[in-house]
Structures are given as C-alpha cells and as structure tokens.
Design a protein around this motif. Structure first.
Motif, PDB file in Angstrom:
ATOM      1  N   UNK A  12      -1.932   6.337   7.383  1.00  0.00           N
ATOM      2  CA  UNK A  12      -1.178   6.159   6.672  1.00  0.00           C
ATOM      3  C   UNK A  12      -1.944   7.829   6.599  1.00  0.00           C
ATOM      4  N   UNK A  13      -3.105   7.763   6.669  1.00  0.00           N
ATOM      5  CA  UNK A  13      -4.154   9.278   6.094  1.00  0.00           C
ATOM      6  C   UNK A  13      -3.917  10.346   6.936  1.00  0.00           C
ATOM      7  N   UNK A  14      -3.642   9.424   8.651  1.00  0.00           N
ATOM      8  CA  UNK A  14      -3.772  10.289   9.466  1.00  0.00           C
ATOM      9  C   UNK A  14      -2.240  11.523   9.924  1.00  0.00           C
ATOM     10  N   UNK A  15      -1.038  10.152   9.608  1.00  0.00           N
ATOM     11  CA  UNK A  15       0.382  10.476   9.341  1.00  0.00           C
ATOM     12  C   UNK A  15       0.153  11.740   8.443  1.00  0.00           C
ATOM     13  N   UNK A  16       0.085  11.492   7.356  1.00  0.00           N
ATOM     14  CA  UNK A  16       0.000  12.694   6.276  1.00  0.00           C
ATOM     15  C   UNK A  16      -0.534  13.783   6.897  1.00  0.00           C
ATOM     16  N   UNK A  21      -0.432  19.357   8.083  1.00  0.00           N
ATOM     17  CA  UNK A  21      -0.862  20.805   9.643  1.00  0.00           C
ATOM     18  C   UNK A  21       0.399  20.802  10.049  1.00  0.00           C
ATOM     19  N   UNK A  22       1.560  20.300  10.386  1.00  0.00           N
ATOM     20  CA  UNK A  22       2.793  20.650  10.806  1.00  0.00           C
ATOM     21  C   UNK A  22       3.404  21.887   9.712  1.00  0.00           C
ATOM     22  N   UNK A  23       3.501  21.595   8.716  1.00  0.00           N
ATOM     23  CA  UNK A  23       3.874  22.398   7.568  1.00  0.00           C
ATOM     24  C   UNK A  23       3.039  23.946   7.388  1.00  0.00           C
ATOM     25  N   UNK A  24       2.130  23.738   7.499  1.00  0.00           N
ATOM     26  CA  UNK A  24       1.018  24.721   7.087  1.00  0.00           C
ATOM     27  C   UNK A  24       1.532  25.264   8.259  1.00  0.00           C
ATOM     28  N   UNK A  31      10.281  22.868  12.754  1.00  0.00           N
ATOM     29  CA  UNK A  31       9.023  21.823  12.756  1.00  0.00           C
ATOM     30  C   UNK A  31       8.475  21.895  11.373  1.00  0.00           C
ATOM     31  N   UNK A  32       8.636  22.589  10.575  1.00  0.00           N
ATOM     32  CA  UNK A  32       7.905  22.087   9.387  1.00  0.00           C
ATOM     33  C   UNK A  32       8.851  21.377   8.578  1.00  0.00           C
ATOM     34  N   UNK A  33      10.543  20.996   9.182  1.00  0.00           N
ATOM     35  CA  UNK A  33      10.998  19.881   8.297  1.00  0.00           C
ATOM     36  C   UNK A  33      10.700  18.447   9.145  1.00  0.00           C
ATOM     37  N   UNK A  34      10.603  18.622  10.261  1.00  0.00           N
ATOM     38  CA  UNK A  34       9.632  17.636  10.992  1.00  0.00           C
ATOM     39  C   UNK A  34       8.303  17.954  10.069  1.00  0.00           C
ATOM     40  N   UNK A  35       7.962  18.459   9.972  1.00  0.00           N
ATOM     41  CA  UNK A  35       6.457  18.188   9.365  1.00  0.00           C
ATOM     42  C   UNK A  35       6.068  17.338   8.090  1.00  0.00           C
ATOM     43  N   UNK A  36       7.527  17.967   7.215  1.00  0.00           N
ATOM     44  CA  UNK A  36       7.992  17.309   5.674  1.00  0.00           C
ATOM     45  C   UNK A  36       8.086  16.101   6.196  1.00  0.00           C
TER      46      UNK A  36
END
Length: 65
Positions: A12-16, A21-24, A31-36
């Motif tokens: 879960x830490x790696x997934x978070x 990273x994808x959001x930032x 891609x930001x929505x997929x990161x969220x």
C-alpha cells in the motif's frame, strides 16, 4: 518481523507513492486522475489491512508521535 512479513504494508505504501508521484509530476489531467485513483486505492488498502492486521495501528501511532 521480516520484510516479506510486511509485504502488505509495503504494497500500500508503494501504491500510494506511485499515485502521489503521478499527481505531482504529470501535467495531463487524465494522468492526474489516474494518479488520484491509485492514491485512493492505497488509502483503501491501508484501512482494510488495518482491520486484518492490527500491527499496522501500532506502526501508524508510532509515526504520528
């Protein structure tokens, strides 16, 4: 505990972190929505694992102090 014994916690830490990273790092809104979505999945896993493995509660309490 060995590292393999904490596999669920690492997962879960790696997934978070991938989601964060994808959001930032991305400018594309899709891609930001997929990161969220990834980040949210990591949060869900954390709460689910908290009920299955109570040892995570002690880990989180130690980190918050």
């Amino acid at each position: 505990m060995s590292i393999l014994g904490l596999f669920n916690h690492w997962a879960f830490v790696i997934i978070m972190m991938l989601g964060l990273y994808a959001i930032i790092a991305r400018n594309n809104m899709i891609k930001k929505i997929l990161g969220l979505a990834l980040f949210q999945t990591g949060i869900f896993l954390m709460y689910i694992l908290e009920n299955i493995f109570p040892s995570i509660k002690s880990l989180l309490k130690r980190k918050c102090r």
